[in-house]
Design an enzyme around this catalytic site. Structure first.
Site, PDB file in Angstrom:
ATOM      1  N   ASN A  44       0.850  -1.200   0.000  1.00 49.57           N
ATOM      2  CA  ASN A  44       0.000   0.000   0.000  1.00 49.57           C
ATOM      3  C   ASN A  44       0.887   1.252   0.000  1.00 49.57           C
ATOM      4  O   ASN A  44       2.113   1.155   0.039  1.00 49.57           O
ATOM      5  CB  ASN A  44      -0.966  -0.014   1.188  1.00 49.57           C
ATOM      6  CG  ASN A  44      -0.217  -0.074   2.507  1.00 49.57           C
ATOM      7  OD1 ASN A  44       0.509   0.848   2.852  1.00 49.57           O
ATOM      8  ND2 ASN A  44      -0.357  -1.175   3.232  1.00 49.57           N
ATOM      9  N   GLY A  85       0.737   1.614  17.130  1.00 49.46           N
ATOM     10  CA  GLY A  85       0.634   0.909  15.847  1.00 49.46           C
ATOM     11  C   GLY A  85       0.255   1.893  14.760  1.00 49.46           C
ATOM     12  O   GLY A  85      -0.927   2.147  14.541  1.00 49.46           O
ATOM     13  N   ALA A 106       1.590   1.478  11.649  1.00 52.39           N
ATOM     14  CA  ALA A 106       1.835   0.811  10.362  1.00 52.39           C
ATOM     15  C   ALA A 106       0.519   0.519   9.649  1.00 52.39           C
ATOM     16  O   ALA A 106      -0.505   0.287  10.282  1.00 52.39           O
ATOM     17  CB  ALA A 106       2.592  -0.493  10.600  1.00 52.39           C
ATOM     18  N   PRO A 140      -2.126 -11.798  10.818  1.00 52.36           N
ATOM     19  CA  PRO A 140      -2.497 -11.523  12.213  1.00 52.36           C
ATOM     20  C   PRO A 140      -2.772 -10.035  12.386  1.00 52.36           C
ATOM     21  O   PRO A 140      -2.169  -9.214  11.696  1.00 52.36           O
ATOM     22  CB  PRO A 140      -1.249 -11.926  13.008  1.00 52.36           C
ATOM     23  CG  PRO A 140      -0.139 -11.968  12.024  1.00 52.36           C
ATOM     24  CD  PRO A 140      -0.734 -12.238  10.674  1.00 52.36           C
ATOM     25  N   ILE A 142      -1.779  -7.339  14.302  1.00 58.76           N
ATOM     26  CA  ILE A 142      -0.606  -7.225  15.173  1.00 58.76           C
ATOM     27  C   ILE A 142      -0.941  -6.502  16.470  1.00 58.76           C
ATOM     28  O   ILE A 142      -0.627  -6.961  17.570  1.00 58.76           O
ATOM     29  CB  ILE A 142       0.538  -6.496  14.427  1.00 58.76           C
ATOM     30  CG1 ILE A 142       0.922  -7.304  13.184  1.00 58.76           C
ATOM     31  CG2 ILE A 142       1.737  -6.284  15.345  1.00 58.76           C
ATOM     32  CD1 ILE A 142       1.890  -6.602  12.251  1.00 58.76           C
ATOM     33  N   PHE A 172      -4.204   3.480  15.249  1.00 57.66           N
ATOM     34  CA  PHE A 172      -4.688   4.491  14.312  1.00 57.66           C
ATOM     35  C   PHE A 172      -5.901   3.934  13.575  1.00 57.66           C
ATOM     36  O   PHE A 172      -6.002   2.716  13.383  1.00 57.66           O
ATOM     37  CB  PHE A 172      -3.599   4.837  13.289  1.00 57.66           C
ATOM     38  CG  PHE A 172      -2.640   5.886  13.795  1.00 57.66           C
ATOM     39  CD1 PHE A 172      -2.719   7.190  13.347  1.00 57.66           C
ATOM     40  CD2 PHE A 172      -1.674   5.555  14.728  1.00 57.66           C
ATOM     41  CE1 PHE A 172      -1.851   8.168  13.828  1.00 57.66           C
ATOM     42  CE2 PHE A 172      -0.791   6.514  15.205  1.00 57.66           C
ATOM     43  CZ  PHE A 172      -0.884   7.832  14.749  1.00 57.66           C
TER      44      PHE A 172
HETATM   45  O1  C5P Z   1      -8.345  -2.519  11.327  1.00 54.22           O
HETATM   46  P1  C5P Z   1      -7.566  -1.354  10.846  1.00 54.22           P
HETATM   47  O2  C5P Z   1      -6.517  -1.725   9.828  1.00 54.22           O
HETATM   48  O3  C5P Z   1      -8.352  -0.176  10.426  1.00 54.22           O
HETATM   49  O4  C5P Z   1      -6.808  -0.881  12.191  1.00 54.22           O
HETATM   50  C1  C5P Z   1      -5.822   0.038  12.180  1.00 54.22           C
HETATM   51  C2  C5P Z   1      -4.938  -0.156  13.386  1.00 54.22           C
HETATM   52  O5  C5P Z   1      -4.609  -1.526  13.592  1.00 54.22           O
HETATM   53  C3  C5P Z   1      -3.590   0.528  13.163  1.00 54.22           C
HETATM   54  O6  C5P Z   1      -3.126   0.955  14.430  1.00 54.22           O
HETATM   55  C4  C5P Z   1      -2.745  -0.585  12.564  1.00 54.22           C
HETATM   56  O7  C5P Z   1      -1.364  -0.359  12.746  1.00 54.22           O
HETATM   57  C5  C5P Z   1      -3.248  -1.801  13.320  1.00 54.22           C
HETATM   58  N1  C5P Z   1      -3.204  -3.071  12.549  1.00 54.22           N
HETATM   59  C6  C5P Z   1      -2.328  -4.079  12.931  1.00 54.22           C
HETATM   60  N2  C5P Z   1      -2.299  -5.261  12.236  1.00 54.22           N
HETATM   61  C7  C5P Z   1      -3.145  -5.481  11.203  1.00 54.22           C
HETATM   62  C8  C5P Z   1      -4.048  -4.463  10.808  1.00 54.22           C
HETATM   63  C9  C5P Z   1      -4.053  -3.275  11.498  1.00 54.22           C
HETATM   64  O8  C5P Z   1      -1.545  -3.882  13.874  1.00 54.22           O
HETATM   65  N3  C5P Z   1      -3.114  -6.646  10.560  1.00 54.22           N
END
Ligand code: C5P
Length: 416
Positions: free
Chosen positions: A210, A274, A276, A306, A308, A325
């Site tokens: 992305n 988080g 990312a 997963p 994260i 975020f």
């Molecule tokens: O579910 P969504 O992607 O909108 O959530 C965003 C938040 O979850 C961000 O803080 C992102 O870094 C974290 N995230 C994560 N692992 C994923 C998807 C999102 O840590 N697989």
């Protein structure tokens, strides 16, 4: 004692109706222990009298560039040197244009040019004037020169219009200035931050990814390190320099990012952020050879990565403050709050990605802070400044008795 204790702050007031709000800003800054001097443009004096701001600041108000008596006391160069921070509030469209052009034909613009201190502008104008390309260009020029932007905020305007253009609230301006002078409150504590995109390989030459630039996460890591934290930045592939004092861990895939997070939160961690943009899915099987084009369509089987941040929040070594975020296009706060609860986070920084009027480029952002107490908007500002504000808020929001506090206590016992 606030971060503004004993700081010297100049407020340059220009001619907008919001000039009256500066009375409250002076009160707040002085309450934090700062010394405040005021420069008023001619226009500003049509809205508020110098006597009012003199009474509140406790210093004579400076108005003229070519004033013999003023130059015998504190002239423009002394003023410029005296300041630890220079804030133009309200900054009219004209003031922004003149600052962007580097004009020096009145006391305010001359002092802004002459000061080595950080310069902030808090714009206030009609929403259409804010949207105008000329204003956007001026703001971008100022940002490129390191000037910090505080707001404007959205809402109803004195002229009856609704939109972006209101002066940010005095408390928001004060927060932005004070975040600029970080305390070392995170000294001896760990902060782990994820940033950037992940790359999910399909075959040896292709991947799913992305557009995440990583700018926000890198700015957060820099702000955390400046606040004294031992900072670990787990980053997907981006082209950004590692901020000074930050330990960077490079990863490609979501699985690698997950593994790095698990490893790095093993040591007690005060804050996990988080930021990312983790790919939600990866290829079920990574093709060992380049996938050939055969047929008109190609079906890829993807499997979930997963989550994260959720895994980190649920782990036995959960950091004391978990911040995620959420980029949303509608029902910003409701969706962010739902995400906060579902992912077991303390805070979600909600970003309305559908708003075109925030404008300019990806150097600026306007977000809402969502936690169990409710939500509030942080006015438009640069990502570097937003990062400082967010870290200051995280420090204020950290639980009193954190798990990593116990760790620190044990450490100091060991040390003694
Ligand atoms: O579910 P969504 O992607 O909108 O959530 C965003 C938040 O979850 C961000 O803080 C992102 O870094 C974290 N995230 C994560 N692992 C994923 C998807 C999102 O840590 N697989």
């Amino acid at each position: 004692m606030g971060h503004l204790h004993n700081r010297n702050i100049i407020i340059g007031v220009t001619g907008g109706i919001a000039a009256y709000k500066i009375a409250e800003l002076i009160r707040l800054l002085r309450g934090d222990g700062a010394a405040v001097r005021i420069i008023m443009s001619r226009g500003a004096q049509a809205f508020v009298t110098p006597l009012t701001l003199q009474s509140l600041s406790g210093f004579p108000v400076h108005t003229e560039l070519l004033d013999e008596t003023a130059e015998m006391g504190m002239g423009h160069i002394e003023l410029a040197r005296w300041a630890d921070a220079f804030i133009v509030a309200p900054a009219t469209a004209d003031a922004l244009a003149r600052l962007a052009a580097g004009r020096a034909d009145d006391l305010l613009t001359t002092t802004a040019l002459a000061t080595p201190a950080p310069v902030f502008v808090a714009p206030a104008m009609n929403q259409q004037m804010w949207k105008n390309a000329a204003t956007a260009t001026n703001i971008q020029r100022l940002i490129d020169r390191g000037v910090e932007i505080i707001g404007p905020s959205a809402g109803e305007q004195a002229c009856g219009d609704v939109g972006l253009g209101r002066l940010s609230e005095p408390a928001q301006i004060r927060a932005a200035i004070s975040a600029h002078f970080p305390s070392r409150a995170l000294e001896g504590r760990r902060v782990v931050i994820t940033a950037g995109p992940t790359r999910e390989p399909l075959d040896p030459v292709r991947y799913i990814s992305n557009h995440s630039s990583g700018k926000m996460g890198f700015a957060l890591a820099q702000a955390a390190a400046e606040a004294g934290a031992e900072t670990v930045l787990i980053s997907g592939p981006v082209t950004l320099d590692t901020p000074e004092g930050v330990t960077r861990v490079n990863v490609d895939t979501a699985l690698q990012m997950h593994e790095a997070c698990v490893q790095h939160i093993k040591k007690p961690t005060a804050i996990f952020i988080g930021s990312a943009a983790v790919a939600d899915y990866r290829a079920e099987v990574e093709a060992p050879q380049k996938i050939k084009k055969v047929g008109d369509t190609l079906t890829l089987n993807l499997t979930r990565n997963p989550d994260i941040i959720t895994e980190v929040a649920r782990s036995a070594s959960r950091p004391s403050l978990m911040v995620g975020f959420a980029a949303e296009t509608e029902h910003l706060i409701d969706h962010a709050e739902a995400k906060r609860l579902a992912k077991q986070l303390d805070v979600v920084i909600a970003n309305d990605v559908s708003r075109a009027d925030i404008g300019f480029n990806s150097d600026v952002n306007m977000v809402s802070w969502v936690d169990s107490m409710g939500h509030d908007v942080i006015p438009i500002t640069t990502k570097r400044n937003l990062a400082k504000l967010l870290i200051a808020r995280c420090i204020a929001r950290m639980p009193q008795n954190c798990a990593d506090d116990e760790h620190r206590a044990t450490q100091s016992e060991d040390d003694s």
